[in-house]
Design an enzyme around this catalytic site. Structure first.
Site, PDB file in Angstrom:
ATOM      1  CG  LEU A  52      -2.045  -0.909   1.342  1.00  0.00           C
ATOM      2  CD1 LEU A  52      -2.815  -0.880   2.420  1.00  0.00           C
ATOM      3  CD2 LEU A  52      -3.138  -0.650   0.014  1.00  0.00           C
ATOM      4  CG  ASP A  53       0.394   4.770  -2.203  1.00  0.00           C
ATOM      5  OD1 ASP A  53      -0.443   5.364  -1.282  1.00  0.00           O
ATOM      6  OD2 ASP A  53      -0.495   4.944  -3.421  1.00  0.00           O
ATOM      7  CG  LEU A  54       3.922   7.953   2.163  1.00  0.00           C
ATOM      8  CD1 LEU A  54       4.932   7.198   3.615  1.00  0.00           C
ATOM      9  CD2 LEU A  54       4.834   9.149   1.778  1.00  0.00           C
TER      10      LEU A  54
END
Length: 193
Positions: A52-54
């Site tokens: 999951l990206d930042l």
């Protein structure tokens, strides 16, 4: 590791908050998911299954077993459901395009199911199902579509993964737990070593 006997020894779930990288360490000193997991998760090599990206939040699984990781991330093996807010007016045409697939520099990106579940000002809330997870898949898919009113790309402003396969997100943000044996069996029912 404090694991009860009716819990899985193979899968750990985390409700990832926004602002944490899904990596073991970061050269820039940014916060990682291991900053909110117990030290043993890092020491015992519990690795994230997928990413999951930042800016994204929600359900993230960890395992020490590479074969389980590969099974759950292989396209077609596991449906993931996300709730997103998109800046821009999402039309039925956008939904049809997302289902058919949109060609991007990263290749063809598409969704299995797209449901409009809310509207607020110039934002649209959607529930999306995908069964593969290319890098920033949902953000890039909607970023390739244009707002009909303004001609600007749609932008995913919040993204939360609410389920992976049969497992739904049921823990508070920033907390973790082992899956139960039943949840593990359900998630891995077609998995065989």
């Amino acid at each position: 590791m404090n694991n009860k006997t009716n819990d899985s020894t193979k899968l750990l779930a985390l409700n990832k908050p926004k602002g944490y990288l899904v990596t073991r360490s970061d050269d820039l000193g940014r916060k990682t998911v291991y900053d909110i997991l117990p030290q043993w998760a890092y020491d015992e090599q519990w690795m994230p299954i997928g990413r999951l990206d930042l800016e994204s939040r929600g359900l993230l699984l960890f395992s020490q077993d590479g074969q389980i990781s590969n099974y759950l991330t292989k396209p077609g093996n596991c449906v993931k459901i996300y709730e997103i807010w998109v800046r821009g007016h999402v039309t039925d045409e956008h939904i049809a395009q997302a289902l058919k697939g949109v060609q991007t520099p990263q290749g063809l990106l598409k969704a299995l199911v797209v449901e409009k579940i809310g509207q607020g000002g110039a934002k649209t809330k959607l529930r999306i199902q995908i069964d593969e997870g290319k890098n920033r898949h949902i953000r890039r898919l909607f970023g390739a579509l244009k707002d009909p009113k303004f001609g600007t790309p749609l932008k995913v402003v919040t993204l939360t993964r609410i389920s992976i396969g049969t497992l739904g997100l049921d823990i508070d943000r920033g907390t973790h737990r082992f899956l139960s044996i039943e949840e593990e069996k359900s998630l891995l029912k077609k998995f065989s070593k």
